[in-house]
Every structure is written in C-alpha cells, then in structure tokens.
Design a protein around this motif. Structure first.
Motif, short mmCIF file in Angstrom:
data_model
loop_
_atom_site.label_atom_id
_atom_site.label_comp_id
_atom_site.label_asym_id
_atom_site.label_seq_id
_atom_site.Cartn_x
_atom_site.Cartn_y
_atom_site.Cartn_z
N LEU A 81 0.83 -1.21 0.00
CA LEU A 81 0.00 0.00 0.00
C LEU A 81 0.86 1.26 0.00
O LEU A 81 0.54 2.24 -0.69
CB LEU A 81 -0.95 0.01 1.20
N ALA A 82 1.96 1.24 0.75
CA ALA A 82 2.86 2.40 0.80
C ALA A 82 3.48 2.64 -0.58
O ALA A 82 3.60 3.79 -1.03
CB ALA A 82 3.95 2.17 1.84
N VAL A 83 3.86 1.55 -1.26
CA VAL A 83 4.43 1.68 -2.61
C VAL A 83 3.36 2.20 -3.57
O VAL A 83 3.62 3.11 -4.37
CB VAL A 83 5.02 0.33 -3.09
N HIS A 84 2.17 1.64 -3.49
CA HIS A 84 1.07 2.08 -4.37
C HIS A 84 0.77 3.57 -4.17
O HIS A 84 0.55 4.30 -5.15
CB HIS A 84 -0.19 1.26 -4.09
N ARG A 85 0.80 3.99 -2.94
CA ARG A 85 0.52 5.41 -2.65
C ARG A 85 1.54 6.33 -3.31
O ARG A 85 1.20 7.40 -3.80
CB ARG A 85 0.50 5.63 -1.14
N ARG A 86 2.80 5.90 -3.35
CA ARG A 86 3.86 6.72 -3.95
C ARG A 86 3.88 6.63 -5.47
O ARG A 86 4.19 7.61 -6.15
CB ARG A 86 5.23 6.30 -3.42
N THR A 87 3.58 5.44 -6.02
CA THR A 87 3.72 5.26 -7.47
C THR A 87 2.40 5.36 -8.22
O THR A 87 2.40 5.60 -9.43
CB THR A 87 4.32 3.87 -7.78
N GLY A 88 1.29 5.10 -7.53
CA GLY A 88 0.00 5.07 -8.19
C GLY A 88 -0.23 3.79 -8.98
O GLY A 88 -1.24 3.63 -9.65
N GLU A 89 0.72 2.86 -8.90
CA GLU A 89 0.64 1.59 -9.63
C GLU A 89 0.43 0.44 -8.67
O GLU A 89 0.92 0.46 -7.54
CB GLU A 89 1.93 1.35 -10.43
N ARG A 90 -0.26 -0.59 -9.15
CA ARG A 90 -0.44 -1.82 -8.36
C ARG A 90 0.93 -2.44 -8.12
O ARG A 90 1.77 -2.49 -9.01
CB ARG A 90 -1.33 -2.79 -9.13
N CYS A 91 1.13 -2.93 -6.94
CA CYS A 91 2.43 -3.46 -6.54
C CYS A 91 2.30 -4.93 -6.16
O CYS A 91 1.44 -5.30 -5.39
CB CYS A 91 2.95 -2.64 -5.34
N ARG A 92 3.18 -5.77 -6.70
CA ARG A 92 3.18 -7.21 -6.40
C ARG A 92 4.40 -7.59 -5.57
O ARG A 92 4.81 -8.74 -5.52
CB ARG A 92 3.16 -8.01 -7.70
N LEU A 93 4.97 -6.62 -4.89
CA LEU A 93 6.16 -6.81 -4.09
C LEU A 93 6.02 -8.01 -3.15
O LEU A 93 4.96 -8.24 -2.59
CB LEU A 93 6.39 -5.54 -3.27
N MET A 94 7.10 -8.75 -2.99
CA MET A 94 7.15 -9.86 -2.05
C MET A 94 8.08 -9.46 -0.91
O MET A 94 9.19 -8.98 -1.15
CB MET A 94 7.69 -11.11 -2.75
N LEU A 95 7.60 -9.64 0.31
CA LEU A 95 8.39 -9.32 1.50
C LEU A 95 8.74 -10.62 2.21
O LEU A 95 7.90 -11.51 2.34
CB LEU A 95 7.58 -8.41 2.43
N ASP A 96 9.97 -10.71 2.66
CA ASP A 96 10.40 -11.84 3.48
C ASP A 96 11.06 -11.29 4.73
O ASP A 96 11.65 -10.21 4.70
CB ASP A 96 11.39 -12.72 2.70
N VAL A 97 10.94 -12.03 5.82
CA VAL A 97 11.58 -11.65 7.07
C VAL A 97 12.36 -12.85 7.57
O VAL A 97 11.78 -13.94 7.75
CB VAL A 97 10.55 -11.20 8.13
N ALA A 98 13.65 -12.67 7.78
CA ALA A 98 14.53 -13.69 8.36
C ALA A 98 14.45 -15.02 7.61
O ALA A 98 14.56 -16.08 8.22
CB ALA A 98 14.22 -13.87 9.84
N GLY A 99 14.23 -14.97 6.29
CA GLY A 99 14.21 -16.19 5.49
C GLY A 99 12.98 -17.06 5.68
O GLY A 99 12.94 -18.20 5.22
N TYR A 100 11.94 -16.52 6.32
CA TYR A 100 10.73 -17.31 6.58
C TYR A 100 10.12 -17.85 5.28
O TYR A 100 9.80 -19.03 5.17
CB TYR A 100 9.70 -16.48 7.34
N ARG A 101 9.93 -16.98 4.30
CA ARG A 101 9.29 -17.41 3.05
C ARG A 101 10.15 -18.44 2.31
O ARG A 101 9.63 -19.38 1.72
CB ARG A 101 8.99 -16.23 2.13
N GLN A 102 11.45 -18.26 2.35
CA GLN A 102 12.34 -19.21 1.68
C GLN A 102 12.19 -20.59 2.32
O GLN A 102 12.06 -21.59 1.61
CB GLN A 102 13.78 -18.72 1.79
N GLY A 103 12.18 -20.66 3.63
CA GLY A 103 12.00 -21.94 4.32
C GLY A 103 10.62 -22.52 4.07
O GLY A 103 10.45 -23.72 3.86
N ARG A 104 9.62 -21.65 4.09
CA ARG A 104 8.23 -22.09 3.87
C ARG A 104 8.07 -22.62 2.44
O ARG A 104 7.36 -23.59 2.22
CB ARG A 104 7.30 -20.90 4.12
N ARG A 105 8.75 -21.98 1.49
CA ARG A 105 8.69 -22.44 0.10
C ARG A 105 9.18 -23.88 -0.01
O ARG A 105 8.56 -24.72 -0.68
CB ARG A 105 9.52 -21.50 -0.78
N ALA A 106 10.29 -24.20 0.67
CA ALA A 106 10.83 -25.56 0.63
C ALA A 106 9.84 -26.55 1.26
O ALA A 106 9.61 -27.64 0.71
CB ALA A 106 12.18 -25.61 1.35
#
Length: 166
Positions: A81-106
């Motif tokens: 939402l913060a990115v969308h507010r600045r750019t006006g474009e839909r954002c598909r950004l992926m956020l990871d914290v401490a490798g959680y998503r990488q481990g979850r992906r496996a």
C-alpha cells in the motif's frame, strides 16, 4: 460474417527500473517501521522475475513473522500500500523476514510433491489445509512438476488446494 484476428500478445518484459524503484520505496518504508519499533535489521532488495523482493535480514526473533506468517502477510500488505501510494501503480512486491518465506517455500514444495505421490498411489483426489495465495502457488507448482493437476477451492481465508488424479 466478420472475422476477428486475435493474436495473443507476448507478455511484456518486466520493467526492471520500475521494480527497483518499488523495492527502494518499500525499503524506505520498512526502515521507518523498524526505527519506530526499535527493531534492528538490515534490508536487502532484489528483482525476481516480475516482482520486487525485499527482505529484512539479520533480525532476531520472529515477532515480524508471527504465527503462520500472519504478521509478515500484514507487513507485506502495508508495504504494498505504501508503494502504491507513492507510485500510483499496483504493486506485487514480495516481503520476506529472516528467510521465513524461503523456508516455507521448501516445506510447501515437499508437501505438494508428497500429496501428488499420495494421489498417484491412491487414484483419489486429496484436499490440503487452507493456505495463503503465496502458499497455494508453491503447492500448485510442485503438483504440476509431479505431473498432476490441482485446483484451489473455497473462499478466503479458508481457500485450499485439491490435488486431482490424472
């Protein structure tokens, strides 16, 4: 009778500069949040395929991930939402914290592969537990790699994957 010539347009190549800008905006936003929360962590940015990927690394504890990644999902949505507010474009950004998503992906890839093997062996479809869109995508990919089809059923937040026999 009029003929309409419909050609499928090739997917446009991702605009790497725009994705890098999304990553920078997201990093600034997240740095501000970390400062407010008095949490130490570094931020890495990358572009993978058609999306910006921002990771908070070198962070202690799992407060920013939460049970089952629910805090991470909320942070990702706020960051988008913060990115969308600045750019006006839909954002598909992926956020990871401490490798959680990488481990979850496996983990999810293994789950999808095991479910596909169970379905191949039994010949019966198999329903999995509810998952986020990110999680379902990984399972669908693993099932497809095993040579079977899968579908998502149900309504959010109870949407789940069903692995189908061939």
């Amino acid at each position: 009778m009029t003929e309409v010539n419909e050609e499928k347009a090739a997917p446009a190549a991702p605009d790497v500069a725009a994705l890098e800008q999304e990553g920078e905006i997201a990093a600034d936003y997240l740095e501000g949040l970390l400062d407010i929360a008095d949490v130490d962590g570094d931020i890495d940015m990358d572009v993978e395929g058609d999306r910006a990927v921002v990771s908070i690394v070198d962070i202690k504890g799992s407060d920013l991930v939460g049970t089952g990644g629910e805090v991470l999902e909320a942070l990702q949505e706020l960051t988008r939402l913060a990115v969308h507010r600045r750019t006006g474009e839909r954002c598909r950004l992926m956020l990871d914290v401490a490798g959680y998503r990488q481990g979850r992906r496996a983990e999810l890839s293994k789950l999808g592969a095991r479910a596909a093997e169970d379905v191949k062996r039994s010949g019966q479809s198999k329903s999995l537990h509810p998952m986020t869109p990110f999680e379902r995508k990984i399972v669908h990919d693993a099932v497809a790699a095993a040579g079977l089809r899968s579908e998502s059923e149900g309504e959010e937040p109870e949407r789940y994957v069903v692995v189908l026999p061939s």
